[in-house]
Design a protein around this motif. Structure first.
Motif, PDB file in Angstrom:
ATOM      1  N   PHE A   1       0.811  -1.603   0.057  1.00  0.00           N
ATOM      2  CA  PHE A   1      -0.066  -0.121  -0.267  1.00  0.00           C
ATOM      3  C   PHE A   1       1.002   1.047   0.176  1.00  0.00           C
ATOM      4  O   PHE A   1       0.743   2.460  -0.630  1.00  0.00           O
ATOM      5  N   VAL A   2       2.057   1.369   1.196  1.00  0.00           N
ATOM      6  CA  VAL A   2       2.727   2.275   1.126  1.00  0.00           C
ATOM      7  C   VAL A   2       3.311   3.064  -0.251  1.00  0.00           C
ATOM      8  O   VAL A   2       3.662   3.683  -0.913  1.00  0.00           O
TER       9      VAL A   2
ATOM     10  N   ASP B   1       8.320  13.621   3.991  1.00  0.00           N
ATOM     11  CA  ASP B   1       6.457  12.907   4.870  1.00  0.00           C
ATOM     12  C   ASP B   1       6.405  12.851   5.386  1.00  0.00           C
ATOM     13  O   ASP B   1       7.693  12.663   6.785  1.00  0.00           O
ATOM     14  N   MET B   2       5.896  11.911   6.043  1.00  0.00           N
ATOM     15  CA  MET B   2       5.141  10.879   7.456  1.00  0.00           C
ATOM     16  C   MET B   2       4.652  10.263   7.256  1.00  0.00           C
ATOM     17  O   MET B   2       3.276  10.025   6.813  1.00  0.00           O
ATOM     18  N   TYR B   3       4.744   9.072   7.214  1.00  0.00           N
ATOM     19  CA  TYR B   3       3.712   7.618   6.981  1.00  0.00           C
ATOM     20  C   TYR B   3       4.493   6.692   7.727  1.00  0.00           C
ATOM     21  O   TYR B   3       5.408   6.160   8.000  1.00  0.00           O
ATOM     22  N   PHE B   4       3.634   5.142   7.359  1.00  0.00           N
ATOM     23  CA  PHE B   4       4.290   3.638   7.788  1.00  0.00           C
ATOM     24  C   PHE B   4       5.139   3.017   6.887  1.00  0.00           C
ATOM     25  O   PHE B   4       5.145   4.007   5.430  1.00  0.00           O
ATOM     26  N   TYR B   5       5.815   2.028   7.875  1.00  0.00           N
ATOM     27  CA  TYR B   5       6.997   1.094   6.295  1.00  0.00           C
ATOM     28  C   TYR B   5       7.385   2.305   5.346  1.00  0.00           C
ATOM     29  O   TYR B   5       7.222   2.613   3.869  1.00  0.00           O
ATOM     30  N   PRO B   6       8.422   3.193   6.012  1.00  0.00           N
ATOM     31  CA  PRO B   6       9.074   4.451   5.167  1.00  0.00           C
ATOM     32  C   PRO B   6      10.049   3.467   4.096  1.00  0.00           C
ATOM     33  O   PRO B   6      10.491   4.047   2.864  1.00  0.00           O
ATOM     34  N   ASP B   7      10.417   2.291   4.215  1.00  0.00           N
ATOM     35  CA  ASP B   7      11.306   1.254   3.706  1.00  0.00           C
ATOM     36  C   ASP B   7      10.630   1.063   2.211  1.00  0.00           C
ATOM     37  O   ASP B   7      11.045   1.064   1.654  1.00  0.00           O
TER      38      ASP B   7
ATOM     39  N   GLY C   1       9.894  10.700   6.416  1.00  0.00           N
ATOM     40  CA  GLY C   1       9.925  10.751   8.266  1.00  0.00           C
ATOM     41  C   GLY C   1       9.674   9.124   8.798  1.00  0.00           C
ATOM     42  O   GLY C   1       8.696   8.258   8.220  1.00  0.00           O
ATOM     43  N   LEU C   2      10.474   9.036  10.053  1.00  0.00           N
ATOM     44  CA  LEU C   2      10.623   7.452  10.861  1.00  0.00           C
ATOM     45  C   LEU C   2       9.104   7.947  11.740  1.00  0.00           C
ATOM     46  O   LEU C   2       9.174   8.429  12.813  1.00  0.00           O
ATOM     47  N   VAL C   3       8.164   7.287  11.440  1.00  0.00           N
ATOM     48  CA  VAL C   3       7.535   8.193  12.048  1.00  0.00           C
ATOM     49  C   VAL C   3       6.981   7.149  13.505  1.00  0.00           C
ATOM     50  O   VAL C   3       7.130   5.766  13.455  1.00  0.00           O
TER      51      VAL C   3
ATOM     52  N   ILE D   1      17.287  10.485  -0.656  1.00  0.00           N
ATOM     53  CA  ILE D   1      17.446  10.158   0.202  1.00  0.00           C
ATOM     54  C   ILE D   1      17.354  10.618   1.470  1.00  0.00           C
ATOM     55  O   ILE D   1      18.506  10.493   1.731  1.00  0.00           O
ATOM     56  N   THR D   2      16.914  11.311   2.511  1.00  0.00           N
ATOM     57  CA  THR D   2      16.881  11.467   3.576  1.00  0.00           C
ATOM     58  C   THR D   2      16.506  12.021   4.645  1.00  0.00           C
ATOM     59  O   THR D   2      15.458  10.950   4.241  1.00  0.00           O
ATOM     60  N   SER D   3      16.345  11.526   6.416  1.00  0.00           N
ATOM     61  CA  SER D   3      14.900  11.691   6.599  1.00  0.00           C
ATOM     62  C   SER D   3      15.589  11.972   8.387  1.00  0.00           C
ATOM     63  O   SER D   3      16.137  12.882   8.477  1.00  0.00           O
ATOM     64  N   SER D   4      14.056  12.089   8.741  1.00  0.00           N
ATOM     65  CA  SER D   4      14.183  12.955  10.089  1.00  0.00           C
ATOM     66  C   SER D   4      13.183  11.544  10.728  1.00  0.00           C
ATOM     67  O   SER D   4      12.569  10.738  10.739  1.00  0.00           O
ATOM     68  N   LEU D   5      13.200  12.038  12.126  1.00  0.00           N
ATOM     69  CA  LEU D   5      11.900  11.722  13.266  1.00  0.00           C
ATOM     70  C   LEU D   5      10.790  11.924  13.072  1.00  0.00           C
ATOM     71  O   LEU D   5      10.966  13.540  13.268  1.00  0.00           O
TER      72      LEU D   5
END
Length: 443
Positions: free
Chosen positions: A109-110, A131-137, A153-155, A187-191
């Motif tokens: 789905f993601v 972004d902010m959502y489940f299953y970021p991988d 974002g690592l939700v 790709i970069t990331s945040s909490l």
């Protein structure tokens, strides 16, 4: 005469670099290196005389601008577009969105929803989204395929979902996903703690510990509705921003989505801690959350970017619409036509978003050394003429339908309805597949 070789030359009627502020360059060429960085910006006649480009793109009637940065969204929720419209936020969340997510959200789905969203954003001139959502991988898989840039974002939240059971589980899975894409340049990331009303003090403290240890920013919903404020006062005796300040969450790495309901002291607090705001005017209006006092934010000196929120609450990932709405709402609410001029609205959608993500040394403006995240807008249509001020036209006249080219790091990812890495048939199959699974949750 000797010439220097570059990979790409984009010749445009106008180049709008954003930095320096308010500058519009006419008959100008942007020269791009093999590595996707901007080599130089020169008058076209000079560029032709001194550089030899492997590929030349001539845009005689176009404005060339930095790629738009969507500072707050939930990309995968594009599959829920229009599913539960015309409802207030908590009713929308508790009775429709969260039940649908528990039933339908999977890695597939993601991945599918994020690919659908990435295609929509590329076609609308968005080159980077937060972004902010489940299953970021799974989201990362779609981002890599589409070629877009993403800050994933690592939700984190205290409530269980199909993705994780508690805050510790969310953190573990998110950080594992981050390890999988750390070598991916786009790709970069945040909490991403979801919101103060879904996070305990203990969970916020854990997020802060990881953020400090790993050098990650924090992306959260904050002061979106009056109900959120009332609940915080009832439970903690203080409003959410003060609670976050007491917990040490406020800081230059914080992107606060919405921030609709701020008093003067809270604006001052956000400014003092160097926080950033992702203003989402369309979503705030559609969910009846209110109108953020953007002129006061800017006057205080807060960095304000623009976001669409998810397509489930907007219902478009259209940053041209957000620019126009942000400017007009500020003027109407303040009864001052001079506030949030077109130049400011464009900055909010580009360099301000880059600053919020800590990427302003790489994207957000057209400058030598930065990455060539660029968008071309056709100004030759009847509704775009005459054009006295191309910056004004970008905000008040042009729309995403006028986007003809979108480059990410010098790679042409979208051109006049054609994607470099996404097949329209795949997008159609995605919507066909997920519609029946989500239909039971529609209004």
């Amino acid at each position: 005469m000797n010439t220097t070789e570059v990979a790409l030359a984009i010749e445009a009627r106008w180049v709008i670099p954003v930095i320096p502020q308010g500058v519009v360059l006419e008959h100008t060429t942007v020269l791009i290196n093999d590595d996707g960085s901007i080599h130089a910006i020169l008058p076209t006649a000079e560029a032709r005389a001194t550089f030899q480009a492997t590929r030349v793109v001539r845009l005689e009637h176009h404005a060339l601008m930095p790629g738009l940065i969507n500072l707050h969204t939930h990309a995968a929720m594009t599959l829920m577009r229009g599913m539960a419209d015309d409802l207030p936020l908590m009713d929308w969340l508790q009775h429709h969105i969260w039940p649908a997510e528990r039933a339908a959200v999977t890695p597939r789905f993601v991945r599918d929803g994020t690919l659908l969203a990435s295609a929509e954003m590329l076609a609308g001139g968005v080159t980077c989204f937060n972004d902010m959502y489940f299953y970021p991988d799974a989201a990362a898989e779609a981002v890599v395929q589409a070629g877009i840039r993403a800050h994933l974002g690592l939700v984190v939240m205290d409530f269980p979902s199909a993705y994780a059971t508690d805050a510790d589980d969310y953190l573990l899975k998110g950080l594992e996903a981050r390890d999988g894409w750390r070598g991916t340049s786009r790709i970069t990331s945040s909490l991403a703690p979801h919101a103060p009303y879904t996070m305990s003090d203990r969970s916020f403290e854990k997020v802060m510990t990881y953020a400090e240890q790993l050098g990650l920013g924090i992306h959260t919903h904050l002061h979106e509705t009056r109900t959120e404020l009332d609940q915080s006062v009832a439970q903690y005796g203080i409003r959410p921003i003060q609670r976050m300040a007491d917990l040490g969450i406020l800081g230059p790495g914080l992107v606060a989505a919405h921030a609709v309901h701020l008093d003067e002291a809270e604006r001052t607090l956000l400014k003092e801690f160097g926080c950033h705001i992702a203003h989402c005017p369309a979503s705030n209006l559609k969910l009846g959350s209110g109108i953020a006092n953007v002129p006061a934010m800017l006057e205080t000196g807060i960095n304000v970017g623009l976001g669409t929120d998810g397509a489930a609450s907007n219902n478009r990932l259209d940053m041209f619409a957000e620019m126009r709405l942000a400017a007009l709402l500020a003027k109407g609410a303040s009864e001052d036509a001079a506030v949030v001029p077109a130049t400011t609205a464009l900055e909010m959608a580009t360099i301000n978003g880059a600053r919020a993500l800590g990427l302003d040394d790489k994207i957000g403006s057209i400058e030598p050394g930065k990455l060539a995240d660029l968008v071309a807008i056709d100004m030759d249509s009847a509704i775009c003429n005459p054009c006295f001020d191309p910056v004004s036209h970008l905000v008040y006249v042009a729309g995403r339908e006028h986007v003809t080219h979108t480059w990410v790091a010098g790679e042409l990812c979208y051109q006049e309805g054609i994607y470099a890495h996404v097949e329209p048939a795949e997008l159609k199959e995605i919507t066909t597949q997920w519609y029946p699974k989500l239909s039971p949750f529609r209004v």
